[in-house]
Design a protein around this motif. Structure first.
Motif, short mmCIF file in Angstrom:
data_model
loop_
_atom_site.label_atom_id
_atom_site.label_comp_id
_atom_site.label_asym_id
_atom_site.label_seq_id
_atom_site.Cartn_x
_atom_site.Cartn_y
_atom_site.Cartn_z
N GLU A 166 0.83 -1.22 0.00
CA GLU A 166 0.00 0.00 0.00
C GLU A 166 0.87 1.27 0.00
O GLU A 166 0.37 2.36 -0.30
CB GLU A 166 -0.93 0.04 1.22
CG GLU A 166 -2.00 -1.04 1.26
CD GLU A 166 -1.45 -2.41 1.64
OE1 GLU A 166 -0.33 -2.46 2.19
OE2 GLU A 166 -2.11 -3.42 1.37
N CYS A 167 2.13 1.15 0.33
CA CYS A 167 3.00 2.34 0.29
C CYS A 167 3.10 2.86 -1.14
O CYS A 167 3.32 4.05 -1.37
CB CYS A 167 4.41 2.02 0.79
SG CYS A 167 4.49 1.66 2.54
N LEU A 182 6.23 3.95 7.61
CA LEU A 182 5.76 3.18 6.45
C LEU A 182 4.33 2.65 6.64
O LEU A 182 3.60 2.50 5.66
CB LEU A 182 6.72 2.02 6.17
CG LEU A 182 8.06 2.43 5.54
CD1 LEU A 182 9.05 1.25 5.57
CD2 LEU A 182 7.86 2.91 4.10
N LYS A 183 3.94 2.40 7.88
CA LYS A 183 2.59 1.87 8.14
C LYS A 183 1.50 2.82 7.64
O LYS A 183 0.39 2.40 7.33
CB LYS A 183 2.41 1.66 9.64
CG LYS A 183 2.99 0.34 10.13
CD LYS A 183 2.78 0.23 11.63
CE LYS A 183 3.59 -0.87 12.23
NZ LYS A 183 3.85 -0.65 13.66
N ASN A 184 1.84 4.12 7.60
CA ASN A 184 0.83 5.11 7.20
C ASN A 184 1.18 5.83 5.90
O ASN A 184 0.58 6.84 5.56
CB ASN A 184 0.69 6.16 8.31
CG ASN A 184 0.24 5.53 9.60
OD1 ASN A 184 -0.80 4.89 9.64
ND2 ASN A 184 1.07 5.64 10.63
N TYR A 185 2.19 5.34 5.22
CA TYR A 185 2.70 6.09 4.05
C TYR A 185 2.15 5.53 2.74
O TYR A 185 2.19 4.31 2.52
CB TYR A 185 4.22 6.02 4.04
CG TYR A 185 4.89 6.82 2.94
CD1 TYR A 185 4.87 8.20 2.96
CD2 TYR A 185 5.54 6.17 1.88
CE1 TYR A 185 5.49 8.93 1.96
CE2 TYR A 185 6.16 6.90 0.89
CZ TYR A 185 6.14 8.28 0.92
OH TYR A 185 6.77 9.01 -0.06
N LEU A 222 12.63 11.77 5.79
CA LEU A 222 13.50 12.77 6.43
C LEU A 222 12.67 13.87 7.08
O LEU A 222 12.91 14.24 8.24
CB LEU A 222 14.45 13.35 5.37
CG LEU A 222 15.32 14.52 5.79
CD1 LEU A 222 16.35 14.07 6.82
CD2 LEU A 222 16.05 15.14 4.59
N HIS A 223 11.69 14.38 6.34
CA HIS A 223 10.89 15.49 6.88
C HIS A 223 10.07 15.03 8.09
O HIS A 223 9.99 15.74 9.08
CB HIS A 223 9.96 16.05 5.79
CG HIS A 223 10.71 16.85 4.78
ND1 HIS A 223 10.35 16.93 3.46
CD2 HIS A 223 11.84 17.61 4.89
CE1 HIS A 223 11.20 17.71 2.81
NE2 HIS A 223 12.12 18.13 3.66
N GLU A 224 9.50 13.83 7.99
CA GLU A 224 8.60 13.43 9.08
C GLU A 224 9.36 12.88 10.29
O GLU A 224 9.05 13.21 11.43
CB GLU A 224 7.59 12.39 8.59
CG GLU A 224 6.49 12.21 9.62
CD GLU A 224 5.32 11.42 9.09
OE1 GLU A 224 4.93 11.63 7.93
OE2 GLU A 224 4.82 10.57 9.86
#
Ligand SMILES: Cc1ncc(COP(=O)(O)O)c(C=O)c1O
Length: 407
Positions: A344-345, A401-404, A358-360
């Motif tokens: 799903e990523c 990654l779980k929410n990306y 990097l940003h998050e």
């Protein structure tokens, strides 16, 4: 209106170093804004508190006066003697001082070698994934990098059938990186013998980057390809940046062995370039004999209780606990190249993934495309910070990654 209108030369258009590329530059910008970033992008141990071995410091400080003049263009005799001894002990036959070039790191050796060897339209077989030095030096020399697969399902070993399928009448050389950056794989002797066989049948020069040959996990042994090559031309590259954690010293070398009688013009090409730059840094050559005598400090880092061992263990354990990641454990060096499992990523641009991470999360990794990897579902972690920092970074990446999802 611009008067000179200066552009970058065409030779450099396809040259890339993502390890210090655009995502890295963004991390520096964030630093300037006061944002701290965990930088897992460069294999530079001293930036994580590793210090040079006492043997190296002593050799340098006690002999400094001997490094004031330009030295021999191929390198100081005492240093080259130590290198002869090292490779002879590793099983390479007939190692000669005149076939050794000491350089400002393996990086300079690679650049000199490809300039001397590669002609326009020559093809060079390079592993994927691989450290970008070899792609870049091939391109600058005017050659064409042709990638052969290393197979994740087979411990990241080179895929021999794929190598065979990529050979054409223009193929000049094959590059082996063993132990490998970014996968940490160490190749068994059978695999190396198969590569040698293919190379011999097709008259390819074998180039083996063995800079991590002393950085091995307990129980893992390393075969130097030159030691098992009969009657073939092999060029081995090695150096002290990693095993003795002195990247900044810029201390490397290359050794030409095997059918050297067929390569006088290659050696002449190397001599030309070595003489152009007079000599490599003499100060750092002073430490070569002492460093090659001192294997204890390297072994200690890679043994239980040692930093590189414990850091790899913590990282691999953490990755194995994650829903979104999996990895093949490294047998050498200090890199890991995890796979992103969560479909799903939908990652199609892995540089964007690196930038978003990097940003998050304020964590800097290098995306797989920086290693010429074909699918955008891998990235490299440099396992140099302390174990708990690495484990925590892995959990943060998993959380991200779980929410990306890439649109
Ligand atoms: C496989 C490989 N070869 C060569 C180098 C460059 O080494 P040096 O510091 O000797 O230029 C590196 C650095 O990371 C590397 O990973």
């Amino acid at each position: 209106m611009s008067f000179y209108n200066i552009k970058m030369s065409d030779k450099l258009v396809d040259v890339n170093s993502d390890i210090r590329g655009e995502v890295y530059r963004e991390s520096l910008r964030m630093n300037k804004e006061g944002i701290e970033v965990l930088k897992l992008n460069t294999g530079n141990p001293a930036t994580f508190g590793f210090t040079m071995p006492a043997s190296v410091k002593k050799a340098l400080t006690e002999n400094m006066d001997n490094a004031v003049a330009y030295c021999d263009l191929q390198g100081m005799p005492s240093a080259r003697e130590a290198i002869v001894d090292y490779h002879t002990k590793r099983g390479v036959k007939n190692v000669k001082m005149e076939n050794i070039f000491i350089t400002n790191g393996v990086s300079e050796a690679a650049s000199m070698l490809m300039t001397a060897l590669v002609n326009y339209n020559d093809e060079v077989l390079i592993p994927t994934p691989s450290y970008s030095l070899w792609t870049n030096t091939t391109l600058i020399a005017g050659g064409k990098p042709v990638f052969y697969k290393c197979d994740e399902k087979a411990n990241w070993y080179p895929d021999i059938e794929d190598i065979k399928s990529k050979i054409t009448s223009n193929t000049k050389a094959i590059i082996i990186i063993n132990p490998n950056n970014p996968t940490g794989a160490v190749y068994p002797e059978e695999v190396l013998r198969e590569i040698l066989k293919v190379a011999k049948e097709n008259k390819l020069v074998v180039i083996s980057d063995e800079i991590y040959d002393r950085l091995l996990m307990p129980g893992v042994s390393h075969t130097s390809v030159a030691a098992i090559a009969d009657d073939q031309l092999v060029i081995t590259l090695n150096g002290l940046s990693k095993s003795h954690v002195i990247c900044g010293f810029r201390c490397g070398w290359m050794l030409i062995s095997g059918r050297t009688e067929e390569a006088p013009m290659l050696i002449e090409g190397l001599v030309k370039q070595a003489s152009m730059r007079l000599c490599s840094n003499a100060l750092t050559q002073l430490v070569i004999p002492a460093a090659l005598e001192d294997s204890a400090s390297t072994i200690e880092m890679m043994s239980p209780g040692g930093r590189l061992y414990e850091q790899s263990k913590a990282t691999v354990e953490a990755i194995n606990k994650c829903e979104t990641l999996e990895c093949v454990k490294n047998d050498g060096a200090f890199y890991i190249f995890p796979k992103i499992l969560r479909k799903e990523c939908n990652i199609r641009d892995d540089r964007k993934f690196a930038l978003d991470l990097l940003h998050e999360k304020k964590i800097l990794i290098v995306p797989g495309s920086g290693f010429d990897y074909e699918t955008p579902d891998h990235f490299r972690i440099v396992m140099l910070p302390q174990p708990e920092i690495l484990a925590n970074a892995v959990y943060e990446i998993d959380d991200f990654l779980k929410n990306y999802t890439q649109k």
